[in-house]
Design a protein around this motif. Structure first.
Motif, PDB file in Angstrom:
ATOM      1  N   ILE A 159       0.878  -1.170   0.000  1.00  0.00           N
ATOM      2  CA  ILE A 159       0.000   0.000   0.000  1.00  0.00           C
ATOM      3  C   ILE A 159       0.913   1.216   0.000  1.00  0.00           C
ATOM      4  O   ILE A 159       1.837   1.303   0.813  1.00  0.00           O
ATOM      5  CB  ILE A 159      -0.922   0.014   1.232  1.00  0.00           C
ATOM      6  N   GLN A 160       0.667   2.150  -0.908  1.00  0.00           N
ATOM      7  CA  GLN A 160       1.554   3.297  -1.073  1.00  0.00           C
ATOM      8  C   GLN A 160       0.749   4.575  -1.167  1.00  0.00           C
ATOM      9  O   GLN A 160      -0.286   4.624  -1.828  1.00  0.00           O
ATOM     10  CB  GLN A 160       2.390   3.117  -2.342  1.00  0.00           C
ATOM     11  N   TRP A 161       1.225   5.607  -0.489  1.00  0.00           N
ATOM     12  CA  TRP A 161       0.659   6.942  -0.619  1.00  0.00           C
ATOM     13  C   TRP A 161       1.718   7.846  -1.243  1.00  0.00           C
ATOM     14  O   TRP A 161       2.835   7.962  -0.723  1.00  0.00           O
ATOM     15  CB  TRP A 161       0.262   7.532   0.736  1.00  0.00           C
ATOM     16  N   ASP A 162       1.380   8.476  -2.361  1.00  0.00           N
ATOM     17  CA  ASP A 162       2.236   9.468  -2.997  1.00  0.00           C
ATOM     18  C   ASP A 162       1.658  10.847  -2.698  1.00  0.00           C
ATOM     19  O   ASP A 162       0.441  11.062  -2.834  1.00  0.00           O
ATOM     20  CB  ASP A 162       2.304   9.256  -4.507  1.00  0.00           C
ATOM     21  N   VAL A 163       2.518  11.780  -2.313  1.00  0.00           N
ATOM     22  CA  VAL A 163       2.069  13.111  -1.891  1.00  0.00           C
ATOM     23  C   VAL A 163       2.565  14.162  -2.881  1.00  0.00           C
ATOM     24  O   VAL A 163       3.755  14.187  -3.228  1.00  0.00           O
ATOM     25  CB  VAL A 163       2.577  13.430  -0.474  1.00  0.00           C
ATOM     26  N   PHE A 164       1.646  15.035  -3.314  1.00  0.00           N
ATOM     27  CA  PHE A 164       1.938  16.079  -4.290  1.00  0.00           C
ATOM     28  C   PHE A 164       1.581  17.436  -3.687  1.00  0.00           C
ATOM     29  O   PHE A 164       0.600  17.555  -2.955  1.00  0.00           O
ATOM     30  CB  PHE A 164       1.140  15.852  -5.573  1.00  0.00           C
ATOM     31  N   ARG A 165       2.380  18.440  -4.049  1.00  0.00           N
ATOM     32  CA  ARG A 165       2.184  19.770  -3.446  1.00  0.00           C
ATOM     33  C   ARG A 165       2.094  20.847  -4.510  1.00  0.00           C
ATOM     34  O   ARG A 165       2.793  20.813  -5.528  1.00  0.00           O
ATOM     35  CB  ARG A 165       3.353  20.089  -2.514  1.00  0.00           C
ATOM     36  N   LYS A 166       1.224  21.805  -4.246  1.00  0.00           N
ATOM     37  CA  LYS A 166       1.157  23.046  -5.015  1.00  0.00           C
ATOM     38  C   LYS A 166       0.852  24.149  -4.013  1.00  0.00           C
ATOM     39  O   LYS A 166      -0.247  24.195  -3.445  1.00  0.00           O
ATOM     40  CB  LYS A 166       0.067  22.971  -6.081  1.00  0.00           C
ATOM     41  N   GLY A 167       1.822  24.989  -3.747  1.00  0.00           N
ATOM     42  CA  GLY A 167       1.646  26.006  -2.722  1.00  0.00           C
ATOM     43  C   GLY A 167       1.441  25.358  -1.359  1.00  0.00           C
ATOM     44  O   GLY A 167       2.246  24.548  -0.911  1.00  0.00           O
ATOM     45  N   ASP A 168       0.322  25.708  -0.729  1.00  0.00           N
ATOM     46  CA  ASP A 168       0.016  25.142   0.589  1.00  0.00           C
ATOM     47  C   ASP A 168      -0.956  23.961   0.510  1.00  0.00           C
ATOM     48  O   ASP A 168      -1.448  23.494   1.545  1.00  0.00           O
ATOM     49  CB  ASP A 168      -0.602  26.226   1.491  1.00  0.00           C
ATOM     50  N   THR A 169      -1.239  23.500  -0.702  1.00  0.00           N
ATOM     51  CA  THR A 169      -2.193  22.401  -0.877  1.00  0.00           C
ATOM     52  C   THR A 169      -1.441  21.095  -1.123  1.00  0.00           C
ATOM     53  O   THR A 169      -0.531  21.040  -1.957  1.00  0.00           O
ATOM     54  CB  THR A 169      -3.132  22.679  -2.060  1.00  0.00           C
ATOM     55  N   TYR A 170      -1.870  20.067  -0.404  1.00  0.00           N
ATOM     56  CA  TYR A 170      -1.247  18.749  -0.521  1.00  0.00           C
ATOM     57  C   TYR A 170      -2.286  17.727  -0.966  1.00  0.00           C
ATOM     58  O   TYR A 170      -3.374  17.649  -0.378  1.00  0.00           O
ATOM     59  CB  TYR A 170      -0.643  18.312   0.815  1.00  0.00           C
ATOM     60  N   LEU A 171      -1.952  16.985  -2.008  1.00  0.00           N
ATOM     61  CA  LEU A 171      -2.815  15.932  -2.511  1.00  0.00           C
ATOM     62  C   LEU A 171      -2.156  14.572  -2.274  1.00  0.00           C
ATOM     63  O   LEU A 171      -0.925  14.453  -2.292  1.00  0.00           O
ATOM     64  CB  LEU A 171      -3.080  16.098  -4.005  1.00  0.00           C
ATOM     65  N   VAL A 172      -2.992  13.552  -2.085  1.00  0.00           N
ATOM     66  CA  VAL A 172      -2.511  12.195  -1.846  1.00  0.00           C
ATOM     67  C   VAL A 172      -3.154  11.254  -2.854  1.00  0.00           C
ATOM     68  O   VAL A 172      -4.371  11.317  -3.097  1.00  0.00           O
ATOM     69  CB  VAL A 172      -2.855  11.721  -0.412  1.00  0.00           C
ATOM     70  N   ARG A 173      -2.329  10.409  -3.425  1.00  0.00           N
ATOM     71  CA  ARG A 173      -2.813   9.323  -4.294  1.00  0.00           C
ATOM     72  C   ARG A 173      -2.422   8.002  -3.649  1.00  0.00           C
ATOM     73  O   ARG A 173      -1.291   7.830  -3.191  1.00  0.00           O
ATOM     74  CB  ARG A 173      -2.169   9.415  -5.676  1.00  0.00           C
ATOM     75  N   MET A 174      -3.341   7.055  -3.622  1.00  0.00           N
ATOM     76  CA  MET A 174      -3.048   5.740  -3.045  1.00  0.00           C
ATOM     77  C   MET A 174      -2.907   4.692  -4.138  1.00  0.00           C
ATOM     78  O   MET A 174      -3.722   4.632  -5.068  1.00  0.00           O
ATOM     79  CB  MET A 174      -4.148   5.317  -2.070  1.00  0.00           C
ATOM     80  N   LEU A 175      -1.894   3.848  -4.004  1.00  0.00           N
ATOM     81  CA  LEU A 175      -1.727   2.666  -4.839  1.00  0.00           C
ATOM     82  C   LEU A 175      -1.824   1.440  -3.947  1.00  0.00           C
ATOM     83  O   LEU A 175      -1.252   1.411  -2.858  1.00  0.00           O
ATOM     84  CB  LEU A 175      -0.365   2.678  -5.542  1.00  0.00           C
TER      85      LEU A 175
END
Length: 459
Positions: free
Chosen positions: A408-424
């Motif tokens: 199980i993997q979480w990848d974290v992406f950032r733009k400014g102060d916003t953080y997004l998470v994608r799960m595999l």
């Protein structure tokens, strides 16, 4: 022998009556047409990524990867001990001495001894050659999937933390995975920290946090009665007889069934030993002369392998997975691991983490409860005492939920102060539970704030 409920009898009867292709589909792990079916291996199924690397969604515009974390089951391994081989070989030796082996059965003993020797050489319970390859290949795919992240890690000298349960096969998996990352990009090598052990996090089923669970596992009467009622029925003995008759002549099989060799094992014990050897053989494909378990396939029909695979899934479902609907004893303890996933991402957001990646290595006993706690696909449906687990009406399959090398993997992406998470999940983009809303319809990306809300971590 316990009387089984009509619902259970119907579900099991439907499985046995279904054609092989339908059984393969039901277990959720069928191969392409003409390929060898792997559905019957349960949690001993060897690892394959579940999604083509070219089909992953791109993050929304302006977002760049800043962190990744995973939890992985160790790779393929040898059997944890030699008990199965010893049991069936004790019977085989007796039958050979009396001339009561089938023509096919005469080849069985040498093949089992070759497999036993291969496992002993690797070391019982240790990572096999295939298991090491699974870890190396998964690491390479991770690096290729997130090239920008690992370039950033190298440029900013962020650290890569490697942590395991401390058990040999998990330690070796972590070391092999990390070494492969370093080989893929030598600039990462000095940034990979020394592997550390955290049993409370990655062996929680046997740590202090798992004490109540261990007591339940050993002493709960409903669990014991349910497992006994599913296993101890005529269908199991029929399947056992079918397996044994491929190796031993009928008169010898009858003597096993009659209990003449009770000190060695019953007919079901003997057939389960054959099945267990069949199931572990693919994990030993690089060391065993049989490669991919091809030879041991000859001693167990697909329908019998499916039956014993079902019995193994039943045990894992009740003891580690969704289990009974009125209890969370099997998966509540996985909170410690889910908390760590969130804490790592939150520390990255808050600027208190110097890590670029957190890599964890553990066991099925942790992956299965975590999948249930997170309500991952296939792990959403618990059962009642009156409506037991069957393949006919429950999607849970060990080969899909926690094969060897599961992750199980979480990848974290950032733009400014916003953080997004994608799960595999086993390298397949996977939605979070239904109460969590992605950033857009059909998107695989979730705002961290939204995940905190839907998992109850918001203030």
């Amino acid at each position: 022998m316990r009387r089984i409920t009509p619902a259970l009898a119907l579900g099991l009867g439907a499985l046995l009556a279904a054609p092989l292709s339908a059984q393969a589909t039901a277990t959720g792990n069928a191969g392409a047409a003409g390929a060898k079916a792997t559905y019957s291996y349960g949690t001993k199924a060897t690892y394959e990524p579940r999604q083509n690397a070219r089909s992953y969604q791109r993050p929304p515009a302006g977002f760049a990867p800043v962190f990744t974390e995973n939890v992985s089951r160790h790779g393929s391994r040898s059997a944890t001990d030699g008990a199965d081989g010893e049991l069936i070989l004790a019977l085989w030796d007796k039958a050979e001495a009396e001339g009561l082996l089938t023509a096919r059965g005469r080849e069985f003993g040498p093949e089992v001894r070759a497999l036993q020797a291969a496992m002993a050489k690797v070391g019982y319970g240790n990572l096999s050659g295939r298991g090491k390859r699974e870890m190396r290949d998964t690491a390479v795919r991770l690096a290729k999937r997130l090239p920008g992240l690992f370039q950033r890690i190298a440029k900013t000298s962020e650290k890569i933390d490697v942590v395991s349960s401390g058990q040999g096969r998990a330690v070796d998996s972590g070391n092999t995975f990390a070494a492969s990352l370093g080989d893929a990009d030598p600039a990462l090598k000095p940034l990979i920290g020394p592997a550390r052990t955290d049993k409370d996090l990655l062996y929680f089923h046997k740590s202090t946090g798992g004490a109540a669970y261990q007591d339940w596992l050993e002493n709960d009467p409903r669990l014991a009665a349910t497992l006994k009622s599913i296993k101890d029925q005529p269908a199991t003995h029929r399947a056992a007889g079918s397996v044994l008759k491929k190796i031993f002549k009928p008169s010898f099989v009858q003597r096993i069934s009659d209990g003449e060799f009770a000190s060695i094992g019953s007919d079901v014990d003997a057939a389960e030993a054959v099945y267990d050897l069949y199931a572990i053989a693919p994990a030993m494909s690089e060391e065993s002369p049989g490669g991919e378990g091809r030879h041991l396939d000859r001693y167990i029909a697909p329908s019998d392998a499916a039956w014993f695979g079902y019995l193994g899934d039943t045990e894992d479902f009740y003891e580690k997975g969704p289990s009974f609907a009125d209890s969370d004893i099997t998966y509540k303890m996985a909170d410690v691991l889910l908390d760590d996933f969130f804490q790592q991402v939150e520390a990255k957001r808050d600027g208190t983490s110097k890590l670029g990646a957190e890599l964890r290595f553990t066991h099925a006993e942790e992956i299965i409860p975590l999948a249930t706690l997170m309500r991952l696909p296939g792990s959403t449906k618990a059962v009642t005492t009156d409506g037991p687990y069957t393949y006919a009406d429950n999607p849970w399959r060990g080969a899909s939920v926690a094969p060897l090398g599961a992750n199980i993997q979480w990848d974290v992406f950032r733009k400014g102060d916003t953080y997004l998470v994608r799960m595999l999940y086993n390298e397949k983009e996977t939605a979070f539970k239904t109460s969590c809303r992605p950033v857009a319809r059909g998107s695989e990306f979730y705002n961290l704030n939204e995940l905190e809300r839907c998992f109850g971590r918001s203030d």
